[in-house]
Motif scaffolding. Structure first.
Motif, PDB file in Angstrom:
ATOM      1  N   THR A  28      -4.875  -7.858  -0.372  1.00  0.00           N
ATOM      2  CA  THR A  28      -4.347  -6.898  -1.327  1.00  0.00           C
ATOM      3  C   THR A  28      -3.014  -7.426  -1.848  1.00  0.00           C
ATOM      4  O   THR A  28      -2.387  -8.279  -1.218  1.00  0.00           O
ATOM      5  CB  THR A  28      -4.164  -5.507  -0.684  1.00  0.00           C
ATOM      6  OG1 THR A  28      -3.788  -4.569  -1.693  1.00  0.00           O
ATOM      7  CG2 THR A  28      -3.099  -5.525   0.404  1.00  0.00           C
ATOM      8  N   SER A  29      -2.600  -6.912  -2.982  1.00  0.00           N
ATOM      9  CA  SER A  29      -1.319  -7.316  -3.556  1.00  0.00           C
ATOM     10  C   SER A  29      -0.382  -6.124  -3.644  1.00  0.00           C
ATOM     11  O   SER A  29      -0.816  -4.992  -3.867  1.00  0.00           O
ATOM     12  CB  SER A  29      -1.525  -7.889  -4.971  1.00  0.00           C
ATOM     13  OG  SER A  29      -2.303  -9.064  -4.920  1.00  0.00           O
ATOM     14  N   PHE A  88       6.271   0.674  21.525  1.00  0.00           N
ATOM     15  CA  PHE A  88       5.109   0.081  20.883  1.00  0.00           C
ATOM     16  C   PHE A  88       5.382   0.102  19.384  1.00  0.00           C
ATOM     17  O   PHE A  88       5.537   1.182  18.791  1.00  0.00           O
ATOM     18  CB  PHE A  88       3.869   0.901  21.247  1.00  0.00           C
ATOM     19  CG  PHE A  88       2.557   0.309  20.862  1.00  0.00           C
ATOM     20  CD1 PHE A  88       1.543   1.101  20.331  1.00  0.00           C
ATOM     21  CD2 PHE A  88       2.301  -1.049  21.026  1.00  0.00           C
ATOM     22  CE1 PHE A  88       0.309   0.568  19.993  1.00  0.00           C
ATOM     23  CE2 PHE A  88       1.077  -1.595  20.690  1.00  0.00           C
ATOM     24  CZ  PHE A  88       0.085  -0.789  20.175  1.00  0.00           C
ATOM     25  N   TYR A  89       5.463  -1.069  18.769  1.00  0.00           N
ATOM     26  CA  TYR A  89       5.821  -1.176  17.361  1.00  0.00           C
ATOM     27  C   TYR A  89       4.567  -1.440  16.540  1.00  0.00           C
ATOM     28  O   TYR A  89       3.815  -2.369  16.815  1.00  0.00           O
ATOM     29  CB  TYR A  89       6.845  -2.295  17.151  1.00  0.00           C
ATOM     30  CG  TYR A  89       8.212  -1.925  17.671  1.00  0.00           C
ATOM     31  CD1 TYR A  89       8.496  -2.039  19.032  1.00  0.00           C
ATOM     32  CD2 TYR A  89       9.192  -1.427  16.825  1.00  0.00           C
ATOM     33  CE1 TYR A  89       9.735  -1.669  19.527  1.00  0.00           C
ATOM     34  CE2 TYR A  89      10.429  -1.051  17.309  1.00  0.00           C
ATOM     35  CZ  TYR A  89      10.693  -1.173  18.659  1.00  0.00           C
ATOM     36  OH  TYR A  89      11.920  -0.801  19.142  1.00  0.00           O
ATOM     37  N   LEU A  90       4.396  -0.618  15.543  1.00  0.00           N
ATOM     38  CA  LEU A  90       3.206  -0.711  14.709  1.00  0.00           C
ATOM     39  C   LEU A  90       3.589  -0.955  13.263  1.00  0.00           C
ATOM     40  O   LEU A  90       4.462  -0.276  12.717  1.00  0.00           O
ATOM     41  CB  LEU A  90       2.400   0.585  14.792  1.00  0.00           C
ATOM     42  CG  LEU A  90       1.695   0.832  16.129  1.00  0.00           C
ATOM     43  CD1 LEU A  90       1.458   2.304  16.352  1.00  0.00           C
ATOM     44  CD2 LEU A  90       0.376   0.076  16.173  1.00  0.00           C
ATOM     45  N   CYS A  91       2.933  -1.906  12.655  1.00  0.00           N
ATOM     46  CA  CYS A  91       3.058  -2.161  11.233  1.00  0.00           C
ATOM     47  C   CYS A  91       1.867  -1.521  10.526  1.00  0.00           C
ATOM     48  O   CYS A  91       0.753  -1.483  11.092  1.00  0.00           O
ATOM     49  CB  CYS A  91       3.086  -3.671  10.981  1.00  0.00           C
ATOM     50  SG  CYS A  91       3.259  -4.158   9.252  1.00  0.00           S
ATOM     51  N   ALA A  92       2.080  -1.015   9.337  1.00  0.00           N
ATOM     52  CA  ALA A  92       0.986  -0.400   8.587  1.00  0.00           C
ATOM     53  C   ALA A  92       1.134  -0.750   7.107  1.00  0.00           C
ATOM     54  O   ALA A  92       2.218  -1.096   6.642  1.00  0.00           O
ATOM     55  CB  ALA A  92       0.981   1.117   8.771  1.00  0.00           C
ATOM     56  N   TRP A  93       0.032  -0.672   6.386  1.00  0.00           N
ATOM     57  CA  TRP A  93       0.063  -0.874   4.933  1.00  0.00           C
ATOM     58  C   TRP A  93      -0.738   0.228   4.251  1.00  0.00           C
ATOM     59  O   TRP A  93      -1.613   0.858   4.833  1.00  0.00           O
ATOM     60  CB  TRP A  93      -0.487  -2.244   4.542  1.00  0.00           C
ATOM     61  CG  TRP A  93      -1.985  -2.360   4.659  1.00  0.00           C
ATOM     62  CD1 TRP A  93      -2.693  -2.709   5.776  1.00  0.00           C
ATOM     63  CD2 TRP A  93      -2.944  -2.117   3.617  1.00  0.00           C
ATOM     64  NE1 TRP A  93      -4.041  -2.695   5.499  1.00  0.00           N
ATOM     65  CE2 TRP A  93      -4.230  -2.352   4.183  1.00  0.00           C
ATOM     66  CE3 TRP A  93      -2.845  -1.767   2.282  1.00  0.00           C
ATOM     67  CZ2 TRP A  93      -5.404  -2.210   3.442  1.00  0.00           C
ATOM     68  CZ3 TRP A  93      -4.018  -1.629   1.543  1.00  0.00           C
ATOM     69  CH2 TRP A  93      -5.267  -1.848   2.123  1.00  0.00           C
ATOM     70  N   SER A  94      -0.391   0.470   2.990  1.00  0.00           N
ATOM     71  CA  SER A  94      -1.176   1.385   2.177  1.00  0.00           C
ATOM     72  C   SER A  94      -1.272   0.826   0.768  1.00  0.00           C
ATOM     73  O   SER A  94      -0.563  -0.114   0.403  1.00  0.00           O
ATOM     74  CB  SER A  94      -0.574   2.797   2.166  1.00  0.00           C
ATOM     75  OG  SER A  94       0.683   2.797   1.520  1.00  0.00           O
ATOM     76  N   ALA A  95      -2.185   1.396  -0.004  1.00  0.00           N
ATOM     77  CA  ALA A  95      -2.445   0.903  -1.349  1.00  0.00           C
ATOM     78  C   ALA A  95      -1.172   0.946  -2.192  1.00  0.00           C
ATOM     79  O   ALA A  95      -0.352   1.849  -2.037  1.00  0.00           O
ATOM     80  CB  ALA A  95      -3.535   1.741  -2.001  1.00  0.00           C
ATOM     81  N   PRO A  96      -1.010  -0.009  -3.096  1.00  0.00           N
ATOM     82  CA  PRO A  96       0.241  -0.099  -3.865  1.00  0.00           C
ATOM     83  C   PRO A  96       0.511   1.079  -4.779  1.00  0.00           C
ATOM     84  O   PRO A  96       1.635   1.544  -4.859  1.00  0.00           O
ATOM     85  CB  PRO A  96       0.067  -1.388  -4.673  1.00  0.00           C
ATOM     86  CG  PRO A  96      -1.388  -1.663  -4.672  1.00  0.00           C
ATOM     87  CD  PRO A  96      -1.911  -1.103  -3.392  1.00  0.00           C
ATOM     88  N   GLU A  97      -0.542   1.574  -5.436  1.00  0.00           N
ATOM     89  CA  GLU A  97      -0.325   2.770  -6.234  1.00  0.00           C
ATOM     90  C   GLU A  97      -0.489   3.938  -5.304  1.00  0.00           C
ATOM     91  O   GLU A  97      -1.314   3.892  -4.389  1.00  0.00           O
ATOM     92  CB  GLU A  97      -1.356   2.884  -7.364  1.00  0.00           C
ATOM     93  CG  GLU A  97      -1.426   1.696  -8.283  1.00  0.00           C
ATOM     94  CD  GLU A  97      -2.312   0.604  -7.736  1.00  0.00           C
ATOM     95  OE1 GLU A  97      -2.097  -0.560  -8.094  1.00  0.00           O
ATOM     96  OE2 GLU A  97      -3.203   0.920  -6.929  1.00  0.00           O
ATOM     97  N   TYR A  98       0.268   4.988  -5.550  1.00  0.00           N
ATOM     98  CA  TYR A  98       0.079   6.110  -4.643  1.00  0.00           C
ATOM     99  C   TYR A  98      -1.265   6.779  -4.926  1.00  0.00           C
ATOM    100  O   TYR A  98      -1.453   7.416  -5.931  1.00  0.00           O
ATOM    101  CB  TYR A  98       1.198   7.140  -4.711  1.00  0.00           C
ATOM    102  CG  TYR A  98       0.888   8.232  -3.729  1.00  0.00           C
ATOM    103  CD1 TYR A  98       0.525   9.492  -4.150  1.00  0.00           C
ATOM    104  CD2 TYR A  98       0.829   7.935  -2.377  1.00  0.00           C
ATOM    105  CE1 TYR A  98       0.150  10.452  -3.238  1.00  0.00           C
ATOM    106  CE2 TYR A  98       0.448   8.896  -1.462  1.00  0.00           C
ATOM    107  CZ  TYR A  98       0.116  10.159  -1.893  1.00  0.00           C
ATOM    108  OH  TYR A  98      -0.263  11.106  -0.999  1.00  0.00           O
ATOM    109  N   ILE A  99      -2.184   6.550  -4.016  1.00  0.00           N
ATOM    110  CA  ILE A  99      -3.502   7.154  -4.128  1.00  0.00           C
ATOM    111  C   ILE A  99      -3.727   7.935  -2.842  1.00  0.00           C
ATOM    112  O   ILE A  99      -3.941   7.374  -1.790  1.00  0.00           O
ATOM    113  CB  ILE A  99      -4.607   6.087  -4.289  1.00  0.00           C
ATOM    114  CG1 ILE A  99      -4.302   5.184  -5.475  1.00  0.00           C
ATOM    115  CG2 ILE A  99      -5.966   6.757  -4.455  1.00  0.00           C
ATOM    116  CD1 ILE A  99      -5.244   4.005  -5.602  1.00  0.00           C
ATOM    117  N   GLY A 100      -3.689   9.227  -2.934  1.00  0.00           N
ATOM    118  CA  GLY A 100      -3.692  10.033  -1.718  1.00  0.00           C
ATOM    119  C   GLY A 100      -4.935   9.913  -0.883  1.00  0.00           C
ATOM    120  O   GLY A 100      -4.925  10.237   0.294  1.00  0.00           O
ATOM    121  N   ASN A 101      -6.025   9.424  -1.486  1.00  0.00           N
ATOM    122  CA  ASN A 101      -7.248   9.372  -0.694  1.00  0.00           C
ATOM    123  C   ASN A 101      -7.341   8.126   0.170  1.00  0.00           C
ATOM    124  O   ASN A 101      -8.359   7.889   0.802  1.00  0.00           O
ATOM    125  CB  ASN A 101      -8.475   9.481  -1.592  1.00  0.00           C
ATOM    126  CG  ASN A 101      -8.577   8.319  -2.560  1.00  0.00           C
ATOM    127  OD1 ASN A 101      -7.659   7.504  -2.669  1.00  0.00           O
ATOM    128  ND2 ASN A 101      -9.673   8.236  -3.267  1.00  0.00           N
TER     129      ASN A 101
END
Lengths: 115, 113
Positions: A28-29, A88-101
């Protein structure tokens, strides 16, 4: 498909030593990136989030810092670790545009023990 | 400050029984997420609830959202041992905080044979 990698998986460090945890996302970008900490038996606390290269927002004042030197790379650092940094350290990612779904997707985590 | 409260925090149940985990939150939001965490592992997304009255089901788990009551429920039907894990709800208040999540403390579920 998108994947997220975190390393190391476990780390034992003495008090006062430096820290560098790395997280990378593939497939993803321009993702939104997050660092969370989970104390033993507790919920997740958001530490930092980033919406782009060099853009870091800190949620909790502490002796940790975060950097995003590349689009899909997120680094958590400390110059001098404290006993209270264990967790416990967690990294997370989400979609670049805010898409609530779309949920946030988590890496496998780093278990950090401070001695 | 947004608060997300889950109850119970610990749930021990027998296989085959039904139970509900509750997630209350303190500010307006129509985006709520449920995650599962196995011991020592990362979080796995279970459900995304995006509107008032939303209901999602996967196997023995069903999640619902009532935005007016600021309440989400995770219902477990005929529990099996494999459902033993910690379950988190998380709320995205969006308008105040952007694309960030505030997590509940988690509910530790133990299903006994």
């Amino acid at each position: 498909s998108q994947t997220i990698h975190q390393w190391p998986a476990t780390l034992v460090q003495p008090v006062g030593s430096p820290l560098s945890l790395e997280c990378t996302v593939e497939g993803t970008s321009n993702p939104n990136l997050y660092w969370y900490r989970q104390a033993a038996g507790r919920g997740l606390q958001l530490l930092f989030y980033s919406v782009g290269i060099g853009q870091i927002s800190s949620e909790v004042p502490q002796n940790l810092s975060a950097s995003r030197p590349q689009d899909r790379q997120f680094i958590l650092s400390s110059k001098k670790l404290l006993l209270s940094d264990s967790g416990f350290y967690l990294c997370a990612w989400s979609a670049p545009e805010y898409i609530g779904n779309q949920p946030q997707h988590f890496g496998d985590g780093t278990r950090l023990s401070i001695l | 400050e947004l608060k997300v409260e889950q109850n119970p925090l610990f749930l021990s149940m027998q296989e085959g029984k039904n139970y509900t985990i509750y997630c209350n939150y303190s500010t307006t939001s129509d985006r709520l997420y449920w995650y599962r965490q196995d011991p020592g592992k990362s979080l796995e997304s279970l459900f995304v609830l995006l509107s008032n009255g939303a209901v999602k089901q996967e196997g023995r788990l069903m999640a619902s959202l009532d935005t007016k009551a600021r309440l989400s429920t995770l219902h477990i039907t005929a529990a099996v041992h494999d459902l033993s894990a910690t379950y988190f709800c998380a709320v995205d208040p969006t308008m105040e905080y952007g694309n960030k999540l505030v997590f509940g403390a988690g509910t530790i579920l133990r299903v006994k044979s």
